[in-house]
Design an enzyme around this catalytic site. Structure first.
Site, PDB file in Angstrom:
ATOM      1  N   HIS A   1     -10.528   4.686   3.139  1.00  0.00           N
ATOM      2  CA  HIS A   1     -11.122   3.210   2.575  1.00  0.00           C
ATOM      3  C   HIS A   1     -12.547   3.663   2.851  1.00  0.00           C
ATOM      4  O   HIS A   1     -13.387   3.550   4.021  1.00  0.00           O
ATOM      5  CB  HIS A   1     -10.789   2.054   3.674  1.00  0.00           C
ATOM      6  CG  HIS A   1      -9.253   1.519   3.438  1.00  0.00           C
ATOM      7  ND1 HIS A   1      -9.013   0.854   2.322  1.00  0.00           N
ATOM      8  CD2 HIS A   1      -8.086   1.678   4.310  1.00  0.00           C
ATOM      9  CE1 HIS A   1      -7.465   0.373   2.301  1.00  0.00           C
ATOM     10  NE2 HIS A   1      -7.348   1.078   3.559  1.00  0.00           N
TER      11      HIS A   1
ATOM     12  N   GLU B   1     -14.166   4.979   6.514  1.00  0.00           N
ATOM     13  CA  GLU B   1     -12.985   5.158   7.314  1.00  0.00           C
ATOM     14  C   GLU B   1     -12.187   6.040   7.360  1.00  0.00           C
ATOM     15  O   GLU B   1     -11.888   6.557   6.167  1.00  0.00           O
ATOM     16  CB  GLU B   1     -12.203   3.782   7.018  1.00  0.00           C
ATOM     17  CG  GLU B   1     -11.090   3.450   8.213  1.00  0.00           C
ATOM     18  CD  GLU B   1     -10.530   2.211   7.874  1.00  0.00           C
ATOM     19  OE1 GLU B   1      -9.873   1.653   8.866  1.00  0.00           O
ATOM     20  OE2 GLU B   1     -10.545   1.547   6.784  1.00  0.00           O
TER      21      GLU B   1
ATOM     22  N   SER C   1       0.800  -1.120   0.205  1.00  0.00           N
ATOM     23  CA  SER C   1       0.004   0.134   0.030  1.00  0.00           C
ATOM     24  C   SER C   1       0.792   1.224   0.104  1.00  0.00           C
ATOM     25  O   SER C   1       1.816   1.383  -0.774  1.00  0.00           O
ATOM     26  CB  SER C   1      -1.074  -0.012   1.155  1.00  0.00           C
ATOM     27  OG  SER C   1      -1.886   1.013   1.051  1.00  0.00           O
TER      28      SER C   1
ATOM     29  N   ASP D   1      -6.736   2.018  -3.262  1.00  0.00           N
ATOM     30  CA  ASP D   1      -7.787   1.860  -2.525  1.00  0.00           C
ATOM     31  C   ASP D   1      -8.271   2.717  -1.749  1.00  0.00           C
ATOM     32  O   ASP D   1      -9.351   2.764  -1.169  1.00  0.00           O
ATOM     33  CB  ASP D   1      -7.613   0.256  -2.005  1.00  0.00           C
ATOM     34  CG  ASP D   1      -6.837   0.235  -0.746  1.00  0.00           C
ATOM     35  OD1 ASP D   1      -6.212   1.370  -0.498  1.00  0.00           O
ATOM     36  OD2 ASP D   1      -6.324  -0.912  -0.318  1.00  0.00           O
TER      37      ASP D   1
ATOM     38  N   SER E   1      -9.326   6.869   7.188  1.00  0.00           N
ATOM     39  CA  SER E   1      -7.961   6.474   6.565  1.00  0.00           C
ATOM     40  C   SER E   1      -8.538   6.818   4.867  1.00  0.00           C
ATOM     41  O   SER E   1      -7.501   6.947   4.187  1.00  0.00           O
ATOM     42  CB  SER E   1      -7.411   5.234   6.663  1.00  0.00           C
ATOM     43  OG  SER E   1      -8.083   4.123   6.088  1.00  0.00           O
TER      44      SER E   1
ATOM     45  N   ASP F   1      -3.758   6.593  -2.893  1.00  0.00           N
ATOM     46  CA  ASP F   1      -2.728   5.959  -2.065  1.00  0.00           C
ATOM     47  C   ASP F   1      -1.782   4.886  -2.811  1.00  0.00           C
ATOM     48  O   ASP F   1      -2.274   4.828  -4.250  1.00  0.00           O
ATOM     49  CB  ASP F   1      -2.910   5.456  -0.745  1.00  0.00           C
ATOM     50  CG  ASP F   1      -3.745   4.166  -1.110  1.00  0.00           C
ATOM     51  OD1 ASP F   1      -4.402   3.824  -2.039  1.00  0.00           O
ATOM     52  OD2 ASP F   1      -4.001   3.087  -0.088  1.00  0.00           O
TER      53      ASP F   1
ATOM     54  N   ASP G   1      -1.632   1.891  -3.522  1.00  0.00           N
ATOM     55  CA  ASP G   1      -2.096   0.621  -4.051  1.00  0.00           C
ATOM     56  C   ASP G   1      -3.882   0.802  -4.500  1.00  0.00           C
ATOM     57  O   ASP G   1      -4.310   0.059  -5.149  1.00  0.00           O
ATOM     58  CB  ASP G   1      -2.533  -0.596  -3.535  1.00  0.00           C
ATOM     59  CG  ASP G   1      -3.215  -0.501  -2.094  1.00  0.00           C
ATOM     60  OD1 ASP G   1      -3.332   0.631  -1.507  1.00  0.00           O
ATOM     61  OD2 ASP G   1      -3.392  -1.590  -1.527  1.00  0.00           O
TER      62      ASP G   1
END
Length: 499
Positions: free
Chosen positions: A348, A344, A122, A263, A346, A259, A261
């Protein structure tokens, strides 16, 4: 017989090249991450593949799996070692090549394959590697599955079979991009900064946004696994500030940052203000609940209290379910209770039908933001943000703490605040109104100011977040209260960033 993995080996020795090395702490709560060559070697990754194949068949699942890898210089070699292990355990491997994580999740549906193993670290610094795994789409492993996988691998409890196979799916990104863009174009003309931090999303995000009808300003879209400018993490202020500067320079309507990767998605508005992902979630919940009144949204414990208090969400009958931080926990909870979406802090985000398939995809999140703007053509993104009740929020702040000690530290801090509540002691000058201990400890005091401490699930760090609906100073007061408790533990190091 395959040799039992070792916890450490010296590099440039016969043993290093002839034996698997797998450090136990690389098995995290819901995925796996190691420093390549220091904590795991190629034979160790092969052992992981054999263990994963053994576990999948132990679970009674069909022995077929999607694999993909991010663009780090060593990821293809790591994936190939993983694949040989999977095949040795009797798995049929469907490889999609270079990919973002959500592309591998999409492949589970597109290819009708139940399992996934995506090689990626990630947004972790270069040198890290890891695997995001699942055996029941759209879910990924939780602690129970990771714990069993750890036992199989470290004890070499492999069940090998000669029936494995391999299929490479050429040009698979075209199918993923077509799935995202096979829809009406946006009616509103939107100028978008596509910030990729030199991560894997740079290979895909600009063309997806252009196909939707956006005017796209590419930003750091060249693939460079050394991450020369900043870490591709839309929670980091360095990336958000770079996005701000580009928005202001080009007079863009929005910056969307992805980010490493692909997601997660971060958002900066037309004035250059970063909108932390939990506030983006409130904005999207407002928008989506107009279309789906009475919807339930899952939110992690790091997120703003507005999901419970926002008058617009209350008017639309929204139900908020605060849950454990972590993409696997959030994904599973959103799926199990049939929530419309999960948010979330973050970045996500998990959208169920009709918005998505339940897994986290930064481009699906970006499209949701663009659709929200499209449905509000008379308002700038900054106006939609300013319509929210005012709160003062911190970014995610992470002091270093070794994997071996971080959970014990969190347990001690939880006990400290439970004891303070029982004794009626004040925190940040006020009485404790509420303690939530589903994931670390979230302390809320009388005026609604709150602070969270938990252990990071994927790095040797703790996580601190604070917010106040009362005043900016109250946010700082809560941070000082949390940090003063942490400073009694010498094992806790410096923060990656502070307010």
């Amino acid at each position: 017989m395959y040799p039992k993995p070792q916890p450490s080996l010296k590099p440039n020795t016969y043993a290093y090249e002839a034996q698997p090395m797998v450090k136990a702490t690389g098995f995290r709560e819901y995925d796996a991450r190691w420093l390549f060559e220091k904590e795991i070697n190629l034979m160790g990754m092969q052992a992981l593949g054999m263990g994963l194949g053994t576990l999948i068949q132990e679970m009674g699942q069909k022995p077929e799996i999607v694999t993909g890898h991010d663009f780090r210089g060593y990821s293809a070699a790591i994936k190939n070692s993983l694949v040989t292990g999977l095949m040795a355990a009797g798995m049929k491997v469907h490889d999609i090549g270079l990919a973002v994580s959500p592309m591998s999740y999409f492949a589970q549906f597109e290819l009708d394959v139940p399992c996934v193993a995506m090689v990626t670290a990630s947004h972790n610094d270069n040198g890290w590697t890891g695997v995001k795994m699942g055996a029941n789409r759209p879910l990924t492993f939780g602690p129970e599955e990771i714990g069993r996988l750890k036992d199989i691998v470290l004890n070499a409890e492999f069940k090998l079979k000669p029936s494995g196979g391999f299929v490479y799916h050429d040009n698979f990104p075209d199918r993923y991009i077509k799935d995202l863009t096979n829809r009406p174009k946006l009616k509103r003309k939107i100028k978008v900064v596509a910030a990729c931090g030199n991560g894997t999303a740079g290979a895909f995000a600009p063309q997806v946004l252009e196909a939707l009808g956006c005017e796209v300003i590419p930003m750091d879209t060249e693939l460079d696994h050394t991450f020369p400018k900043y870490n591709p993490n839309p929670e980091d202020l360095e990336m958000l500030h770079a996005m701000r500067d580009e928005v202001l320079r080009h007079k863009a309507d929005v910056a969307l940052g992805f980010d490493g990767d692909g997601d997660r998605c971060g958002v900066v508005d037309d004035t250059g203000d970063e909108i932390f992902a939990d506030k983006v979630g409130v904005m999207l919940a407002r928008d989506m609940s107009k279309l789906h009144p009475g919807a339930t949204f899952v939110v992690d414990v790091k997120s703003t209290g507005l999901f419970n208090t926002d008058p617009e969400l209350k008017k639309n009958g929204v139900k908020a379910d605060y849950w454990k931080t972590g993409h696997s926990y959030m994904k599973r909870r959103t799926h199990e209770i049939g929530a419309l979406a999960g948010f979330e802090k973050s970045g996500h985000f998990f959208f169920n039908a009709p918005f998505g398939r339940g897994y986290d995809d930064g481009l699906v999140s970006a499209i949701a933001v663009l659709d929200m703007m499209d449905r509000n053509p008379d308002k700038k993104l900054s106006e939609l943000k300013n319509a929210l009740p005012k709160t003062w929020s911190s970014p995610t702040m992470s002091p270093h703490c070794a994997d071996e000690t971080k959970y014990g530290i969190v347990d001690q801090v939880v006990a400290h605040f439970k004891n303070a509540q029982a004794k009626g002691e004040k925190v940040a000058g006020q009485a404790i109104r509420d303690l939530v201990t589903v994931n670390g400890v979230r302390v809320t005091v009388e005026d609604g100011t709150w602070g969270l401490l938990r252990a990071s699930s994927n790095k040797p760090e703790l996580v601190v977040v604070v917010e106040s609906p009362a005043a900016e100073q109250r946010m700082h007061d809560m941070f000082k209260a949390i940090d003063s408790v942490l400073r009694t533990h010498p094992e806790v190091g410096e923060y990656n960033q502070k307010i």
